[in-house]
Design an enzyme around this catalytic site. Structure first.
Site, PDB file in Angstrom:
ATOM      1  N   ASP A 201       0.830  -1.314  -0.137  1.00 37.98           N
ATOM      2  CA  ASP A 201       0.139  -0.046   0.195  1.00 37.98           C
ATOM      3  C   ASP A 201       1.062   1.164  -0.099  1.00 37.98           C
ATOM      4  O   ASP A 201       1.840   1.517   0.847  1.00 37.98           O
ATOM      5  CB  ASP A 201      -0.855  -0.145   1.382  1.00 37.98           C
ATOM      6  CG  ASP A 201      -1.945   0.982   1.392  1.00 37.98           C
ATOM      7  OD1 ASP A 201      -2.782   1.024   0.529  1.00 37.98           O
ATOM      8  OD2 ASP A 201      -1.966   1.763   2.315  1.00 37.98           O
ATOM      9  N   GLU A 264       1.800  -0.302  -4.853  1.00 42.83           N
ATOM     10  CA  GLU A 264       0.891   0.822  -5.334  1.00 42.83           C
ATOM     11  C   GLU A 264       1.817   2.247  -5.143  1.00 42.83           C
ATOM     12  O   GLU A 264       2.011   2.669  -4.269  1.00 42.83           O
ATOM     13  CB  GLU A 264      -0.214   1.024  -4.105  1.00 42.83           C
ATOM     14  CG  GLU A 264      -1.345   1.785  -4.766  1.00 42.83           C
ATOM     15  CD  GLU A 264      -2.036   2.433  -3.543  1.00 42.83           C
ATOM     16  OE1 GLU A 264      -3.427   3.042  -3.844  1.00 42.83           O
ATOM     17  OE2 GLU A 264      -1.726   2.567  -2.420  1.00 42.83           O
TER      18      GLU A 264
END
Ligand code: GLC
Length: 544
Positions: A201, A264
């Site tokens: 993330d 990401e």
């Protein structure tokens, strides 16, 4: 080809666990629910599932606020159930990727509770604490990506802490070696249990400017954009030291063999490519999100594909993403006809595709009434179009059942539309059948899976390119317009078209018709003197 790592040969499918399948009637998806639908995923032709966070969490940001990096939230199930799910996935030939959320924890994580308890806490420095500015306000102008200042005042110890997202998601201090060690323990916890890799993330946000300098104003800010776009993120993202962290994550994964590291990262291509590192010491695949915001026109997308492919360093493997839990669904972005074209695009490009659950049946963004809003981004910034609930609605399994077969209870978000897997199964003209055909073709076709991409061009509204592996050659034409068009192509025969009646049709050397909204894959006839070879077991793909 057999020497390529598995993730280069794979198609990844993102499961948003709250919305995939509920097994206990609480209206929220869970691990046993995923297990019940895993065979569907495997038979669709998928190779790896990425499951968005399932860790213990107060769910302020639906799992992206973690209180235990080594525990499963009871809403989703237990560690035993996770291990069963992994075993089942592996038996079905599916790899399992977890979301790893290292940038911030929950404010209810014991680490943060200890850090917050006193300025003298041994864990004080695990988070980013600063004194107020001389006027008592926040220490600098940094803005949260969920609205408002990124600094939250903590009266107990008289300092502010930094949160790039919600105040419930305090950012960890990745300059602190103890934080790095704790996160490494978490990675190993899942690697030891056989997890095949991670989607990390907000990888590009892990490090912030050590001097906490103000971010400069963004001269190109357009009113209506999210408020944090008022500032350039010069000191809050993509800081050079982040690459050292990526290298250390990579090194840990390397100890476990063939595990994949995906980042990401929302950055322009030149910055994005740095996350590959040098000589394989970075992320295997920094997510390439360009299709998410691309204007749907042939010339623009041709340039995007060409520029990306040309810019990739020799050791870097490409990847493409069509949808995810943070962005409007493809069928809503471009319409249903073009969503079929997009499917052909995603699954014929060079590089690993990532598919978002439900896109294979053309799910559209749900209509979320004000009293149904769940997404904290929308709650904090109402009406700015940032809400992510529309793309997170429950998977539609069977429209003859209440709540589309997702839950026996009240679904946490409404069901978006009436179509379903069951409605589309067996219908030769359905989106689901198109995806099945594409996935099966990609899996069996060396040129699609690992060939070079060449001759990328746009003829009016039609995007064309070739995939080539040794003397196997495929020609792809995608009509992104609303009118039938003619394209120049080599001769061959139609392997797959969104117009199903065209399969097997001949393409002549020269002008050929491509219908409005048609995507077509043509196997190019080899020159008569050179017989086609079976390239199945050949080694690595050549680059264009
Ligand atoms: C990532 C996630 C998003 C989440 C944010 C904060 O961008 O994809 O859903 O809100 O990080 O963790």
């Amino acid at each position: 080809m057999s020497q390529m790592p598995w993730w280069q040969r794979s198609v990844i499918y993102q499961i948003y666990p709250r919305s995939f399948q509920d097994s206990n009637g609480d209206g929220v998806g869970d691990l046993p629910g995923i297990g019940a639908r895993l065979e569907y995923v495997a038979t669709l032709g998928i190779d790896a599932v990425w499951i968005s966070p399932i860790y213990a969490s107060p769910m302020a940001d639906f799992g992206y606020d973690v209180t235990d990096y080594c525990g499963i939230d009871p809403l989703f199930g237990t560690l035993d159930e996770f291990e069963q799910l992994m075993g089942q996935a592996h038996r079905l030939g599916l790899k399992v990727l977890l979301d790893f959320v290292p940038n911030h924890s929950s404010n209810r994580h014991p680490w943060f509770e200890a850090s917050r308890s006193s300025r003298d806490s041994p864990q004080r420095d695990w988070y980013l604490w600063r004194d107020p500015a001389p006027d008592g306000g926040p220490p600098n102008n940094w803005l949260s990506r969920m609205g408002g200042s990124a600094w939250e005042w903590d009266p107990l110890t008289g300092q502010y802490y930094y949160h790039a997202f919600l105040p419930e998601q305090p950012d960890l201090n990745w300059r602190n070696p103890q934080v790095r060690r704790a996160m490494d323990v978490a990675l190993r916890f899942w690697l030891d249990r056989g997890v095949d890799g991670f989607r990390v993330d907000v990888l590009w946000l892990l490090i912030k400017d050590a001097q906490y300098r103000d971010n400069p104003a963004n001269p190109n800010y357009v009113v209506g954009e999210p408020a944090h776009h008022r500032l350039l993120q010069s000191y809050t993202e993509d800081q050079p030291e982040v690459h050292d962290i990526v290298r250390s994550m990579r090194a840990t994964l390397n100890e476990y063999g063939d595990r994949v590291l995906i980042g990401e990262i929302y950055l322009p291509v030149p910055q994005l490519l740095k996350y590959y590192g040098a000589h394989g010491d970075g992320a295997d695949m920094p997510f390439n999100f360009q299709l998410l915001n691309a204007r749907w026109n042939a010339a623009g997308i041709a340039n995007m594909i060409r520029d990306y492919d040309n810019a990739l360093p020799e050791h870097a493997w490409p990847n493409w993403v069509l949808g995810n839990h943070d962005n409007s669904r493809i069928a809503s972005r471009v319409g249903m006809a073009q969503a079929c074209v997009a499917a052909v695009l995603l699954l014929t490009l060079r590089g690993t595709p990532t598919l978002y659950y439900g896109d294979e049946i053309g799910m559209t963004d749900g209509d979320i009434a004000p009293d149904q809003i769940q997404d904290p981004a929308e709650v904090r910034q109402p009406g700015i179009g940032q809400g992510r609930d529309p793309e997170r609605t429950p998977m539609q399994w069977d429209s003859s059942l209440p709540n589309a077969g997702f839950t026996d209870g009240r679904p946490w978000l409404p069901i978006a539309t009436t179509t379903s897997v069951r409605d589309q199964e067996g219908d030769p003209s359905s989106m689901l059948t198109l995806y099945r055909r594409l996935l099966s073709l990609r899996r069996s076709n060396t040129a699609l899976m690992c060939g070079a991409i060449e001759n990328i061009a746009a003829y009016g509204d039609v995007l064309t390119y070739e995939r080539r592996y040794r003397n196997q050659r495929l020609f792809v034409a995608l009509n992104m317009g609303a009118k039938d068009a003619t394209v120049q192509s080599p001769s061959g025969s139609v392997l797959l078209s969104t117009v199903i009646s065209r399969t097997g049709e001949a393409f002549v050397d020269g002008d050929n018709q491509v219908a409005a909204g048609e995507g077509v894959i043509v196997i190019v006839r080899p020159p008569t003197s050179t017989p086609m070879r079976n390239d199945r077991d050949s080694v690595r793909a050549s680059r264009p």
